[in-house]
Write a protein that holds these residues in place. Sequence first.
Motif, PDB file in Angstrom:
ATOM      1  N   LEU A 151      26.309 -20.103  19.844  1.00 16.18           N
ATOM      2  CA  LEU A 151      27.824 -20.389  19.478  1.00 16.18           C
ATOM      3  C   LEU A 151      28.572 -19.227  19.804  1.00 16.18           C
ATOM      4  O   LEU A 151      27.924 -17.951  19.490  1.00 16.18           O
ATOM      5  CB  LEU A 151      28.122 -20.779  18.153  1.00 16.18           C
ATOM      6  CG  LEU A 151      27.228 -22.225  17.516  1.00 16.18           C
ATOM      7  CD1 LEU A 151      27.483 -22.030  16.112  1.00 16.18           C
ATOM      8  CD2 LEU A 151      28.007 -23.264  18.202  1.00 16.18           C
ATOM      9  N   SER A 152      29.704 -19.005  20.259  1.00 19.71           N
ATOM     10  CA  SER A 152      30.527 -18.155  20.438  1.00 19.71           C
ATOM     11  C   SER A 152      31.970 -18.500  20.830  1.00 19.71           C
ATOM     12  O   SER A 152      32.353 -19.569  20.750  1.00 19.71           O
ATOM     13  CB  SER A 152      30.166 -17.161  21.753  1.00 19.71           C
ATOM     14  OG  SER A 152      30.333 -17.754  22.753  1.00 19.71           O
ATOM     15  N   TYR A 153      32.993 -17.588  20.577  1.00 18.63           N
ATOM     16  CA  TYR A 153      34.263 -17.753  21.061  1.00 18.63           C
ATOM     17  C   TYR A 153      34.319 -18.316  22.464  1.00 18.63           C
ATOM     18  O   TYR A 153      35.145 -19.322  22.583  1.00 18.63           O
ATOM     19  CB  TYR A 153      34.987 -16.627  20.829  1.00 18.63           C
ATOM     20  CG  TYR A 153      36.272 -16.550  21.273  1.00 18.63           C
ATOM     21  CD1 TYR A 153      37.631 -17.020  20.155  1.00 18.63           C
ATOM     22  CD2 TYR A 153      36.846 -16.443  22.513  1.00 18.63           C
ATOM     23  CE1 TYR A 153      38.775 -17.043  20.474  1.00 18.63           C
ATOM     24  CE2 TYR A 153      38.458 -16.596  22.736  1.00 18.63           C
ATOM     25  CZ  TYR A 153      39.098 -16.784  21.703  1.00 18.63           C
ATOM     26  OH  TYR A 153      40.591 -17.179  22.199  1.00 18.63           O
TER      27      TYR A 153
ATOM     28  N   GLU B 104      32.221 -30.243  20.892  1.00 17.22           N
ATOM     29  CA  GLU B 104      30.923 -31.021  21.740  1.00 17.22           C
ATOM     30  C   GLU B 104      30.210 -31.641  20.996  1.00 17.22           C
ATOM     31  O   GLU B 104      29.509 -32.644  21.264  1.00 17.22           O
ATOM     32  CB  GLU B 104      30.397 -29.877  22.569  1.00 17.22           C
ATOM     33  CG  GLU B 104      29.468 -30.273  23.542  1.00 17.22           C
ATOM     34  CD  GLU B 104      28.761 -29.341  24.374  1.00 17.22           C
ATOM     35  OE1 GLU B 104      28.911 -29.066  25.513  1.00 17.22           O
ATOM     36  OE2 GLU B 104      28.091 -28.317  23.793  1.00 17.22           O
TER      37      GLU B 104
ATOM     38  N   SER C  65      28.756 -13.724  17.363  1.00 19.11           N
ATOM     39  CA  SER C  65      28.198 -14.820  18.013  1.00 19.11           C
ATOM     40  C   SER C  65      27.202 -15.536  16.652  1.00 19.11           C
ATOM     41  O   SER C  65      26.932 -14.829  15.746  1.00 19.11           O
ATOM     42  CB  SER C  65      27.449 -14.225  19.211  1.00 19.11           C
ATOM     43  OG  SER C  65      26.337 -13.553  18.745  1.00 19.11           O
TER      44      SER C  65
ATOM     45  N   TRP D 219      26.080 -17.044  11.744  1.00 22.68           N
ATOM     46  CA  TRP D 219      27.105 -16.229  12.639  1.00 22.68           C
ATOM     47  C   TRP D 219      27.084 -14.689  12.187  1.00 22.68           C
ATOM     48  O   TRP D 219      26.845 -14.533  11.194  1.00 22.68           O
ATOM     49  CB  TRP D 219      28.515 -16.800  12.190  1.00 22.68           C
ATOM     50  CG  TRP D 219      29.763 -16.100  13.014  1.00 22.68           C
ATOM     51  CD1 TRP D 219      30.508 -15.164  13.056  1.00 22.68           C
ATOM     52  CD2 TRP D 219      30.073 -16.686  14.552  1.00 22.68           C
ATOM     53  NE1 TRP D 219      30.966 -15.075  14.012  1.00 22.68           N
ATOM     54  CE2 TRP D 219      30.994 -15.835  15.032  1.00 22.68           C
ATOM     55  CE3 TRP D 219      29.367 -17.917  15.240  1.00 22.68           C
ATOM     56  CZ2 TRP D 219      31.507 -16.209  16.183  1.00 22.68           C
ATOM     57  CZ3 TRP D 219      30.203 -18.086  16.463  1.00 22.68           C
ATOM     58  CH2 TRP D 219      31.112 -17.240  16.804  1.00 22.68           C
TER      59      TRP D 219
ATOM     60  N   THR E  84      32.124 -20.060  24.232  1.00 28.13           N
ATOM     61  CA  THR E  84      31.739 -21.377  24.293  1.00 28.13           C
ATOM     62  C   THR E  84      32.470 -22.347  23.709  1.00 28.13           C
ATOM     63  O   THR E  84      32.453 -23.671  23.811  1.00 28.13           O
ATOM     64  CB  THR E  84      30.138 -21.529  23.520  1.00 28.13           C
ATOM     65  OG1 THR E  84      30.281 -21.555  22.162  1.00 28.13           O
ATOM     66  CG2 THR E  84      29.101 -20.476  24.139  1.00 28.13           C
ATOM     67  N   ARG E  85      33.498 -21.680  22.593  1.00 30.60           N
ATOM     68  CA  ARG E  85      34.216 -22.853  22.150  1.00 30.60           C
ATOM     69  C   ARG E  85      35.604 -22.875  22.725  1.00 30.60           C
ATOM     70  O   ARG E  85      36.008 -24.059  22.979  1.00 30.60           O
ATOM     71  CB  ARG E  85      34.514 -22.651  20.441  1.00 30.60           C
ATOM     72  CG  ARG E  85      35.391 -23.740  19.779  1.00 30.60           C
ATOM     73  CD  ARG E  85      35.269 -23.287  18.191  1.00 30.60           C
ATOM     74  NE  ARG E  85      35.867 -24.481  17.682  1.00 30.60           N
ATOM     75  CZ  ARG E  85      35.806 -24.683  16.586  1.00 30.60           C
ATOM     76  NH1 ARG E  85      35.570 -23.520  15.578  1.00 30.60           N
ATOM     77  NH2 ARG E  85      36.331 -25.712  15.799  1.00 30.60           N
TER      78      ARG E  85
ATOM     79  N   THR F 194      26.893 -24.383  22.889  1.00 27.05           N
ATOM     80  CA  THR F 194      27.636 -25.494  22.680  1.00 27.05           C
ATOM     81  C   THR F 194      29.013 -25.027  21.569  1.00 27.05           C
ATOM     82  O   THR F 194      29.077 -23.694  21.392  1.00 27.05           O
ATOM     83  CB  THR F 194      26.829 -26.339  21.925  1.00 27.05           C
ATOM     84  OG1 THR F 194      27.370 -27.512  21.565  1.00 27.05           O
ATOM     85  CG2 THR F 194      26.330 -25.710  20.630  1.00 27.05           C
ATOM     86  N   ASN F 195      29.397 -26.045  21.103  1.00 18.98           N
ATOM     87  CA  ASN F 195      30.733 -25.797  20.201  1.00 18.98           C
ATOM     88  C   ASN F 195      30.812 -27.051  19.084  1.00 18.98           C
ATOM     89  O   ASN F 195      30.147 -28.157  19.313  1.00 18.98           O
ATOM     90  CB  ASN F 195      31.774 -25.401  20.833  1.00 18.98           C
ATOM     91  CG  ASN F 195      32.319 -26.308  21.864  1.00 18.98           C
ATOM     92  OD1 ASN F 195      32.702 -27.371  21.629  1.00 18.98           O
ATOM     93  ND2 ASN F 195      31.949 -26.332  23.175  1.00 18.98           N
TER      94      ASN F 195
END
Length: 141
Positions: A34-36, A50, A19, A11, A38-39, A46-47
Amino acid sequence: MKFTRKASANWKGTGKEGSGNISTESTVLNNAQLSYKTRFEDGIGTNPEELIAAAHAGCFTMQLSFLISEAGFTPENLDTVAKVQLEDGSVNLITLELSGAVPGISAEEFEQLAQKAKEICPISKLLDTEITLTVTLQELS
């Protein structure tokens, strides 16, 4: 049997503007974003929730296939949807929705085996949250 699997995450930046990415040893995930967004919103990537849902659906379904086989039946098809609910910073519910086709098995035995699989699946045992299960046995023609 004993083994270890691994994954890694990276991160950069703040929680909201930064990200990152996730990778698995098998490379099935290789720098998956991954990012804010995507969550918590709709973004490409993804997150964690998930990924937990995928792990739980896979583990439960595989565990159930072993139990069905041990009971003397052969599953024709098993489909599981796992829904992970995040509320106020905690995963507070996982819903497993199972639909299966197993020649010769009764609905009662299928339900019993599914409940047992939910209890003994390693991912179920790992998770400290409420887990619900709905079961549908498909009629075969």
